[in-house]
Design a protein around this motif. Structure first.
Motif, PDB file in Angstrom:
ATOM      1  N   ILE A 150      15.342   6.381  14.332  1.00 51.99           N
ATOM      2  CA  ILE A 150      14.162   7.133  13.896  1.00 51.99           C
ATOM      3  C   ILE A 150      13.422   6.373  12.810  1.00 51.99           C
ATOM      4  N   ALA A 151      14.182   5.785  11.883  1.00 54.53           N
ATOM      5  CA  ALA A 151      13.565   5.030  10.791  1.00 54.53           C
ATOM      6  C   ALA A 151      12.777   3.833  11.321  1.00 54.53           C
ATOM      7  N   LEU A 152      13.362   3.082  12.228  1.00 52.67           N
ATOM      8  CA  LEU A 152      12.671   1.909  12.783  1.00 52.67           C
ATOM      9  C   LEU A 152      11.431   2.324  13.571  1.00 52.67           C
ATOM     10  N   THR A 153      11.515   3.437  14.296  1.00 52.43           N
ATOM     11  CA  THR A 153      10.350   3.925  15.036  1.00 52.43           C
ATOM     12  C   THR A 153       9.225   4.313  14.088  1.00 52.43           C
ATOM     13  N   LEU A 154       9.575   4.993  13.004  1.00 49.80           N
ATOM     14  CA  LEU A 154       8.559   5.375  12.022  1.00 49.80           C
ATOM     15  C   LEU A 154       7.932   4.149  11.367  1.00 49.80           C
ATOM     16  N   VAL A 155       8.758   3.154  11.080  1.00 46.30           N
ATOM     17  CA  VAL A 155       8.227   1.934  10.460  1.00 46.30           C
ATOM     18  C   VAL A 155       7.213   1.262  11.376  1.00 46.30           C
ATOM     19  N   ILE A 156       7.567   1.148  12.657  1.00 45.95           N
ATOM     20  CA  ILE A 156       6.692   0.449  13.600  1.00 45.95           C
ATOM     21  C   ILE A 156       5.405   1.245  13.859  1.00 45.95           C
ATOM     22  N   VAL A 157       5.560   2.550  14.120  1.00 47.04           N
ATOM     23  CA  VAL A 157       4.407   3.363  14.518  1.00 47.04           C
ATOM     24  C   VAL A 157       3.568   3.775  13.308  1.00 47.04           C
ATOM     25  N   ALA A 163      -0.587   2.227   9.921  1.00 45.63           N
ATOM     26  CA  ALA A 163      -0.756   1.861   8.498  1.00 45.63           C
ATOM     27  C   ALA A 163      -1.059   3.073   7.627  1.00 45.63           C
ATOM     28  N   TRP A 164      -0.376   4.181   7.910  1.00 40.66           N
ATOM     29  CA  TRP A 164      -0.581   5.384   7.116  1.00 40.66           C
ATOM     30  C   TRP A 164       0.270   5.383   5.854  1.00 40.66           C
ATOM     31  N   LEU A 165       1.453   4.806   5.940  1.00 41.34           N
ATOM     32  CA  LEU A 165       2.393   4.841   4.822  1.00 41.34           C
ATOM     33  C   LEU A 165       2.983   3.461   4.590  1.00 41.34           C
ATOM     34  N   PRO A 166       3.370   3.146   3.362  1.00 38.49           N
ATOM     35  CA  PRO A 166       4.033   1.871   3.091  1.00 38.49           C
ATOM     36  C   PRO A 166       5.417   1.841   3.724  1.00 38.49           C
ATOM     37  N   THR A 167       5.822   0.687   4.188  1.00 38.21           N
ATOM     38  CA  THR A 167       7.094   0.572   4.909  1.00 38.21           C
ATOM     39  C   THR A 167       8.259   0.168   4.018  1.00 38.21           C
ATOM     40  N   LEU A 168       7.996  -0.471   2.904  1.00 35.89           N
ATOM     41  CA  LEU A 168       9.070  -0.959   2.045  1.00 35.89           C
ATOM     42  C   LEU A 168       8.806  -0.589   0.595  1.00 35.89           C
ATOM     43  N   GLY A 169       9.893  -0.405  -0.152  1.00 34.46           N
ATOM     44  CA  GLY A 169       9.766  -0.223  -1.584  1.00 34.46           C
ATOM     45  C   GLY A 169       9.976   1.208  -2.032  1.00 34.46           C
ATOM     46  N   TYR A 170       9.770   1.389  -3.313  1.00 29.55           N
ATOM     47  CA  TYR A 170       9.962   2.703  -3.939  1.00 29.55           C
ATOM     48  C   TYR A 170       9.015   2.808  -5.119  1.00 29.55           C
ATOM     49  N   ALA A 171       8.439   3.987  -5.297  1.00 28.97           N
ATOM     50  CA  ALA A 171       7.558   4.249  -6.432  1.00 28.97           C
ATOM     51  C   ALA A 171       8.111   5.441  -7.211  1.00 28.97           C
ATOM     52  N   TYR A 183       6.127   6.737  -0.429  1.00 32.25           N
ATOM     53  CA  TYR A 183       7.289   5.892  -0.164  1.00 32.25           C
ATOM     54  C   TYR A 183       8.518   6.687   0.283  1.00 32.25           C
ATOM     55  N   MET A 184       8.493   8.016   0.089  1.00 35.16           N
ATOM     56  CA  MET A 184       9.668   8.825   0.399  1.00 35.16           C
ATOM     57  C   MET A 184       9.565   9.564   1.729  1.00 35.16           C
ATOM     58  N   ILE A 185       8.369   9.684   2.277  1.00 38.90           N
ATOM     59  CA  ILE A 185       8.184  10.511   3.469  1.00 38.90           C
ATOM     60  C   ILE A 185       9.009   9.991   4.637  1.00 38.90           C
ATOM     61  N   MET A 186       8.903   8.714   4.952  1.00 45.35           N
ATOM     62  CA  MET A 186       9.613   8.186   6.116  1.00 45.35           C
ATOM     63  C   MET A 186      11.130   8.158   5.925  1.00 45.35           C
ATOM     64  N   PRO A 187      11.675   7.753   4.771  1.00 46.56           N
ATOM     65  CA  PRO A 187      13.131   7.863   4.598  1.00 46.56           C
ATOM     66  C   PRO A 187      13.642   9.294   4.714  1.00 46.56           C
TER      67      PRO A 187
END
Length: 321
Positions: A150-157, A163-171, A183-187
């Motif tokens: 699921i995480a990889l699918t969210l990152v790709i799509v 390009a709605w959300l950042p794929t790496l990092g933390y704020a 930064y927390m939505i996809m995880p």
């Protein structure tokens, strides 16, 4: 037995569990077939290794080593990470990693429970009907998907193509609430999907059993609305298994989100646990396991106490047992 006595007994039991867990981990460190000092200082001189053994208590025997480590741990000294060029305090790493894991865990549980509870109530109320089958089949499909897929699918799509959300990092929250949540939505979504399926099934099964109780039939015969019966008379006694499972998952999420933290580069406690194993940092590993155990038993104690307020009958049975 009074409630105070019962609470003291539970605290004593949890304290014993923590001692056994931490002593077991320290025993494993001592049973390593190689000298931990040689692993931590592979290029150190014999004098430096002797100094390290003395500093961390390896020369004091199994119980002496554990007692010294435990005393330091209680005081907030979690040991050091050893490099060829020096050392770094484990507490320094934890100061950055622990808030990230805690927030990820809390957000995941909030999202999972907020979605699972209404779904579970609807499924139980409409058990065997079309809506129940649709919810059940959908959750079965989602539960079969591993969180990293699921995480990889969210990152790709969502992250790369849209390009709605950042794929790496933390704020951190200090950077702004929206910046933090971006930064927390996809995880959180990756971890919560599987929990939603589990929680919904648990709640559905317990509510179906509760709906067959005589007091529910009596409440319906008094003309109470279905909504009041479901939420006041059925949900409360049926939620104990749900919240117990949530407490168990709270502790597990702290150190169990290694893959998700690696994919999204949030670098929480799970990633630190993995890094300590890879780098053979046994002192750091022992402290991390102890911290996870503390959170694990603490969450279970909170649920155990809170269950008495959710359903007073369970509290009275435990006190009178």
């Amino acid at each position: 037995m009074s409630r105070v006595t019962y609470l003291l007994q539970r605290l004593a039991q949890l304290f014993i569990v923590l001692l056994l867990v931490t002593f077991g981990v320290s025993l494993l460190v001592r049973l390593i077939p190689v000298d931990p000092a040689e692993v931590l200082l592979p290029v150190g001189s014999p004098e430096e290794r002797d100094a390290l053994r003395h500093a961390i208590g390896l020369d004091k025997g199994i119980f002496g080593y554990y007692w010294q480590w435990l005393g330091n741990f209680v005081q907030g000294d979690f040991g050091s990470i050893y490099y060829s060029g020096g050392t770094e305090a484990v507490s320094t790493r934890l100061a950055a990693a622990l808030p990230r894991s805690l927030l990820l865990m809390v957000y995941t549980q909030i999202v999972a429970l907020a979605i699972a509870i209404p779904l579970g109530v609807i499924s139980a109320y409409r058990a065997g009907r079309r809506s129940d089958r649709i919810i059940g089949n959908s959750l079965f499909t989602f539960s079969s998907l591993p969180s990293f897929a699921i995480a990889l699918t969210l990152v790709i799509v969502v992250g790369v193509k849209l390009a709605w959300l950042p794929t790496l990092g933390y704020a951190p929250l200090s950077d702004g609430i929206w910046e933090h949540f971006k930064y927390m939505i996809m995880p959180v979504a990756s971890l919560s999907v599987g929990l939603i399926a589990v929680y919904t099934r648990l709640l559905r099964a317990d509510m179906i059993a509760t709906l067959r109780e005589d007091y529910v039939t009596m409440a319906a015969s008094k003309g109470l609305s279905d909504r009041r019966i479901l939420w006041r008379h059925v949900f409360r006694p049926s939620s104990l298994t749900l919240f117990t499972s949530a407490a168990l998952n709270m502790g597990g999420l702290i150190g169990g989100a290694i893959v998700i933290e690696s994919i999204f580069a949030t670098y929480g406690v799970g990633f630190e646990l993995y890094a300590s194993i890879q780098g053979r940092q046994y002192i750091e590993l022992q402290s991390l396991v102890a911290i996870i155990a503390v959170f694990y038993v603490s969450f279970n104690l909170i649920v155990d106490i809170g269950s008495g307020f959710v359903d007073p009958r369970t509290r009275d049975r435990r006190i009178n047992a």
